[in-house]
Design a protein around this motif. Structure first.
Motif, PDB file in Angstrom:
ATOM      1  N   LYS A   1      14.122  20.107  -4.994  1.00 31.63           N
ATOM      2  CA  LYS A   1      12.964  19.293  -4.628  1.00 31.63           C
ATOM      3  C   LYS A   1      12.160  20.005  -3.545  1.00 31.63           C
ATOM      4  O   LYS A   1      12.529  19.998  -2.376  1.00 31.63           O
ATOM      5  CB  LYS A   1      13.412  17.915  -4.125  1.00 31.63           C
ATOM      6  CG  LYS A   1      14.078  17.056  -5.189  1.00 31.63           C
ATOM      7  CD  LYS A   1      14.524  15.728  -4.610  1.00 31.63           C
ATOM      8  CE  LYS A   1      15.252  14.891  -5.667  1.00 31.63           C
ATOM      9  NZ  LYS A   1      15.804  13.648  -5.100  1.00 31.63           N
TER      10      LYS A   1
ATOM     11  N   ARG B   1       8.961  20.499  -1.088  1.00 32.97           N
ATOM     12  CA  ARG B   1       8.172  19.544  -0.316  1.00 32.97           C
ATOM     13  C   ARG B   1       6.842  19.263  -1.013  1.00 32.97           C
ATOM     14  O   ARG B   1       6.392  20.036  -1.856  1.00 32.97           O
ATOM     15  CB  ARG B   1       7.918  20.113   1.085  1.00 32.97           C
ATOM     16  CG  ARG B   1       9.198  20.205   1.918  1.00 32.97           C
ATOM     17  CD  ARG B   1       8.951  21.009   3.182  1.00 32.97           C
ATOM     18  NE  ARG B   1      10.098  20.910   4.090  1.00 32.97           N
ATOM     19  CZ  ARG B   1      10.303  21.729   5.112  1.00 32.97           C
ATOM     20  NH1 ARG B   1       9.457  22.719   5.351  1.00 32.97           N
ATOM     21  NH2 ARG B   1      11.351  21.570   5.887  1.00 32.97           N
ATOM     22  N   GLU B   2       6.200  18.162  -0.609  1.00 38.63           N
ATOM     23  CA  GLU B   2       4.916  17.820  -1.218  1.00 38.63           C
ATOM     24  C   GLU B   2       3.900  18.929  -1.020  1.00 38.63           C
ATOM     25  O   GLU B   2       3.030  19.149  -1.861  1.00 38.63           O
ATOM     26  CB  GLU B   2       4.393  16.500  -0.620  1.00 38.63           C
ATOM     27  CG  GLU B   2       5.187  15.275  -1.083  1.00 38.63           C
ATOM     28  CD  GLU B   2       4.608  13.989  -0.536  1.00 38.63           C
ATOM     29  OE1 GLU B   2       3.467  14.025  -0.046  1.00 38.63           O
ATOM     30  OE2 GLU B   2       5.298  12.964  -0.612  1.00 38.63           O
ATOM     31  N   SER B   3       3.990  19.633   0.084  1.00 35.23           N
ATOM     32  CA  SER B   3       3.067  20.741   0.345  1.00 35.23           C
ATOM     33  C   SER B   3       3.414  21.965  -0.496  1.00 35.23           C
ATOM     34  O   SER B   3       2.665  22.934  -0.521  1.00 35.23           O
ATOM     35  CB  SER B   3       3.120  21.131   1.822  1.00 35.23           C
ATOM     36  OG  SER B   3       4.404  21.674   2.144  1.00 35.23           O
ATOM     37  N   ASP B   4       4.578  21.914  -1.192  1.00 36.52           N
ATOM     38  CA  ASP B   4       5.060  23.028  -2.017  1.00 36.52           C
ATOM     39  C   ASP B   4       5.336  24.275  -1.190  1.00 36.52           C
ATOM     40  O   ASP B   4       5.289  25.389  -1.682  1.00 36.52           O
ATOM     41  CB  ASP B   4       4.051  23.351  -3.132  1.00 36.52           C
ATOM     42  CG  ASP B   4       4.655  24.236  -4.213  1.00 36.52           C
ATOM     43  OD1 ASP B   4       5.867  24.094  -4.475  1.00 36.52           O
ATOM     44  OD2 ASP B   4       3.936  25.081  -4.771  1.00 36.52           O
TER      45      ASP B   4
END
Length: 365
Positions: A315, A317-320
């Motif tokens: 997974k 992070r949302e920021s990739d």
């Protein structure tokens, strides 16, 4: 000169394609009784330097007994041993890890049985689609490396977008491989708790970050090689992920770089070998070290079998983007690596042959 170089490259590619299209692997070459290895397997002198002259000292990678690792709280002496091994060696061997010896033996036996099948039985799994659920091949990086190495591989994705179903796994080793996935994840989770504690983090931090969420098994056979001084079983490299867990039979071949020396790793009955990957070196901000290792070509008549499981982040992070964990950074210990993206991580691995710390070098501040 340019024409000569192009000709040599063309000839090599032709040999690579013929070898690949045969789907027989190095096991097929070894079984055919060849006395000389094809030139695509011959490594340059700099890769072979000191190959058969490892450290003359008796040093070994650390051996850690996990008998009481499940105690609550975790015994501080085991946490310290794991931390020191990850900092100074990047490799260690664990015993009493909770996996029955019978399961270790059955896994090795099943993988050996797969590789020792006739070509016709294995060839239906032969592929170069590295992100497919199940792939049998020889040299994942055959078309990217300077020279091929003397091993064949059965690869199975256990978790992640390429995860294989049980029915996709070759029947001859299916039950053992499925069972091994559960065993090795449990052992790795135990080790990762200790590694997290060694950094001063909560024991469950790596699980929270999904550090064992994406797993791939690569099960190698290193058949007898008639000219082991001209090639390698696997070239020197570091692993890209979080940690790697290795199960091997009694045939020696693994070497670990420690300082300026190559150290032979002697198999310990019932033991598993664990090593730190580049990703963990980065997120630990250099506290834990990924270390070069290689495998010698096998000069024994008996095959060397190794079952390697790579544990990777699942997974992002949302920021990739990922980098050193903020909890580990202080004014006295600022970040020594910049953040990087998932695409950068994947492109760095799949764009070339095996190498050492190339992503780490790219993102060093």
């Amino acid at each position: 000169m340019a024409t000569s170089a192009l000709s040599a490259m063309y000839d090599r590619m032709k040999e690579v394609q013929e070898f690949d299209q045969s789907k027989a692997g190095v096991k097929g070459l070894s079984d055919s009784g060849v006395s000389t290895i094809p030139r695509i397997f011959i490594h340059p002198p700099e890769s072979l330097s000191g190959l058969r002259n490892p450290s003359s000292s008796s040093i070994q990678i650390p051996l850690i007994d996990l008998s009481h690792a499940d105690s609550n709280p975790h015994p501080p002496e085991i946490v310290e041993q794991i931390r020191d091994a990850a900092k100074t060696w990047g490799f260690f061997q664990v015993i009493n890890h909770g996996i029955p010896v019978s399961a270790l033996d059955q896994t090795i036996s099943a993988i050996k049985s797969f590789h020792e099948q006739p070509k016709e039985a294995k060839s239906k799994f032969y592929s170069r689609e590295e992100m497919s659920g199940v792939m049998y091949t020889s040299n994942n990086d055959l078309y990217r490396s300077r020279a091929a190495s003397w091993h064949d591989t059965l690869q199975v994705w256990f978790a992640g977008p390429a995860s294989a179903s049980a029915e996709e796994i070759p029947e001859i080793c299916r039950n053992e491989v499925v069972e091994w996935n559960e065993h090795v994840k449990n052992a790795a989770d135990k080790v990762m708790e200790l590694l997290a504690l060694g950094l001063g983090l909560d024991a469950g931090k790596f699980r929270e970050l999904s550090f064992s969420g994406e797993r791939v098994m690569v099960a190698h056979i290193y058949p007898y090689c008639p000219q082991p001084d001209l090639t390698l079983g696997i070239t020197a490299h570091t692993d890209p992920g979080i940690i790697t867990v290795l199960l091997q039979n009694e045939i020696q071949g693994l070497q670990v770089k420690h300082g300026d020396e190559w150290v032979d790793v002697k198999p310990v009955p019932g033991g598993l070998i664990v090593n730190i990957g580049d990703f963990l070196q980065i997120v630990s901000n250099g506290e834990y070290k990924s270390v070069q290792h290689r495998v010698l070509a096998n000069g024994c008549k008996q095959p060397r079998i190794s079952v390697v499981t790579f544990f990777n982040l699942s997974k992002w992070r949302e920021s990739d983007r990922y980098g050193p964990l903020p909890e580990l950074l202080t004014p006295q210990k600022p970040a020594i690596y910049r953040d990087f993206s998932k695409q950068e991580f994947l492109e760095n691995f799949y764009s070339k042959g095996l190498d050492s710390k190339s992503l780490i070098e790219k993102i060093k501040l």
